[in-house]
Motif scaffolding. Structure first.
Motif, mmCIF file in Angstrom:
data_model
loop_
_atom_site.group_PDB
_atom_site.id
_atom_site.type_symbol
_atom_site.label_atom_id
_atom_site.label_comp_id
_atom_site.label_asym_id
_atom_site.label_seq_id
_atom_site.Cartn_x
_atom_site.Cartn_y
_atom_site.Cartn_z
ATOM 1 N N ASP A 183 0.718 -7.419 11.244
ATOM 2 C CA ASP A 183 -0.502 -7.879 10.574
ATOM 3 C C ASP A 183 -0.267 -8.233 9.106
ATOM 4 O OD1 ASP A 183 -1.856 -7.491 12.912
ATOM 5 O OD2 ASP A 183 -2.729 -5.560 12.339
ATOM 6 N N LEU A 184 0.838 -7.751 8.533
ATOM 7 C CA LEU A 184 1.089 -8.004 7.112
ATOM 8 C C LEU A 184 1.244 -9.489 6.808
ATOM 9 C CD1 LEU A 184 3.589 -5.104 6.286
ATOM 10 C CD2 LEU A 184 1.163 -5.250 5.679
ATOM 11 N N SER A 185 1.597 -10.285 7.801
ATOM 12 C CA SER A 185 1.763 -11.721 7.575
ATOM 13 C C SER A 185 0.445 -12.385 7.195
ATOM 14 C CB SER A 185 2.347 -12.387 8.827
ATOM 15 O OG SER A 185 1.451 -12.248 9.922
ATOM 16 N N ARG A 186 -0.682 -11.719 7.476
ATOM 17 C CA ARG A 186 -1.994 -12.281 7.142
ATOM 18 C C ARG A 186 -2.560 -11.690 5.850
ATOM 19 N NH1 ARG A 186 -2.301 -11.306 12.728
ATOM 20 N NH2 ARG A 186 -3.563 -9.439 12.446
ATOM 21 N N HIS A 187 -1.729 -10.932 5.131
ATOM 22 C CA HIS A 187 -2.195 -10.264 3.903
ATOM 23 C C HIS A 187 -1.384 -10.732 2.693
ATOM 24 C CE1 HIS A 187 -5.037 -7.174 5.426
ATOM 25 N NE2 HIS A 187 -4.357 -7.322 6.546
ATOM 26 N N GLN A 188 -1.962 -10.449 1.517
ATOM 27 C CA GLN A 188 -1.232 -10.643 0.269
ATOM 28 C C GLN A 188 -0.349 -9.403 0.057
ATOM 29 O OE1 GLN A 188 -0.968 -13.127 -1.934
ATOM 30 N NE2 GLN A 188 -2.252 -14.415 -0.613
ATOM 31 N N CYS A 189 0.969 -9.575 0.185
ATOM 32 C CA CYS A 189 1.915 -8.479 -0.019
ATOM 33 C C CYS A 189 2.555 -8.630 -1.400
ATOM 34 C CB CYS A 189 2.976 -8.474 1.076
ATOM 35 S SG CYS A 189 2.306 -8.122 2.706
ATOM 36 N N LEU A 190 2.393 -7.628 -2.229
ATOM 37 C CA LEU A 190 2.908 -7.660 -3.601
ATOM 38 C C LEU A 190 4.389 -7.308 -3.568
ATOM 39 C CD1 LEU A 190 -0.117 -5.784 -5.183
ATOM 40 C CD2 LEU A 190 0.271 -8.258 -5.094
ATOM 41 N N ASP A 191 5.221 -8.254 -3.961
ATOM 42 C CA ASP A 191 6.663 -8.148 -3.753
ATOM 43 C C ASP A 191 7.367 -7.703 -5.025
ATOM 44 O OD1 ASP A 191 9.078 -8.270 -2.524
ATOM 45 O OD2 ASP A 191 9.214 -10.458 -2.472
ATOM 46 N N PHE A 192 8.116 -6.596 -4.919
ATOM 47 C CA PHE A 192 8.901 -6.086 -6.041
ATOM 48 C C PHE A 192 10.289 -6.696 -5.973
ATOM 49 C CE2 PHE A 192 11.705 -2.521 -7.655
ATOM 50 C CZ PHE A 192 11.440 -2.772 -8.993
#
Length: 311
Positions: A183-192
């Protein structure tokens, strides 16, 4: 021969009046005391003690040398006493190195407690995500992430460097709660990130022996975790971060853990120190506090706390 031992033998013999008496005081044989005095006389090129079968007496130079030897031995004793004091009571400057995120969020709160506990100690903390050489750069202790290479350093294991995924309640209310890593593909993931790379990256999760890699797509990539955390608190997306840096926000409810049934990656973490049979008191106390706060047995306690969420 050791010159200080020879001086001590000479002073004892002179003070007590004979080689035999001096030997008894020092726990050595009269013959050894005689050898030490002969060693000094040969080194100096002059006689220190006039000896007959019935008595001994200091020469004129021997009297002057005797006084100087007493001063030297007293200074040596004072130096040894100083070393014992340093080992007995935390004192001086402690130089440390740690990774940036762990140092900022996990280590600094411990260091402020350490400094209150040890008022005669100063701490010089260097935060860097590169590998440092403790010997070359003068660090007494180093916190290191990841597998260790072979070295002469003493490595004490700490609790693994655990990562968790979480987001602000406002973000989850507006965008829904992911039920699986896919499901993460449909979310804004904050990338470090430490360096520029392509859009998105892969976040790895494990459950019941199954490991999956989820594409973590997002419009915001930052190489400083504090800035990334600020964006997560502001409700912009989901962040994958180290547990020690997220603990307060999770406990206060500012962030909520997502995918709680899935384990994010963890990395081994160690406290490295130089080999020393008698470490200083300041280092001993720091090691004790690190193991109390971040020791391996703390890992299960933290994991249970995270699973429960805020009270």
């Amino acid at each position: 021969m050791d010159r200080l031992t020879s001086m001590a033998a000479f002073v004892a013999a002179a003070d007590l009046g004979s080689f035999a008496a001096g030997a008894a005081a020092l726990g050595m044989s009269p013959q050894m005391v005689a050898k030490h005095v002969a060693f000094l006389e040969a080194r100096l090129g002059t006689r220190l003690i006039n000896r007959t079968t019935r008595r001994q007496s200091l020469t004129e130079f021997g009297r002057a040398y005797h006084e100087r030897c007493r001063v030297v031995l007293a200074e040596a004793e004072a130096a040894d006493a100083l070393a014992e004091t340093v080992r007995a009571h935390p004192h001086g400057t402690l130089r440390l190195n740690a990774p940036v995120t762990f140092g900022s969020h996990g280590l600094v709160p411990l260091l402020t407690r350490y400094l209150r506990d040890c008022p005669q100690v100063e701490v010089d903390l260097s935060l860097a995500d590169r590998l440092v050489d403790p010997l070359e750069e003068g660090f007494e202790a180093v916190i290191r992430l990841g597998p260790l290479a072979e070295s002469s350093l003493v490595a004490r294991p700490l609790a693994p460097y655990r990562l968790v995924a979480c987001a602000a309640p406002a973000y989850l209310g507006a965008n829904g709660v992911p039920s699986s890593p896919a499901d993460l593909s449909r979310h804004q993931c904050l990338d470090f990130s430490h360096w520029p790379r392509g859009r998105g990256s892969l976040w790895q999760f494990t459950r019941a022996g199954q490991t999956v890699e989820a594409p973590a797509a997002g419009r915001l990539r930052i190489n400083d975790f504090r800035a990334l955390l600020s964006a997560a608190r502001d409700g912009f997306g989901i962040v994958l971060g180290v547990e020690t840096a997220l603990r307060d926000d999770l406990a206060a409810g500012r962030l909520v853990r997502v995918l709680p049934d899935w384990e994010a990656p963890s990395r081994p973490m160690h406290l490295l120190t130089m080999r020393d049979r008698r470490p200083t008191a300041k280092l001993r106390r720091f090691i004790e506090m690190m193991l109390e706060e971040f020791g391996p047995d703390r890992s299960a306690v933290r994991a249970a706390s995270l699973a429960r969420g805020p009270a």
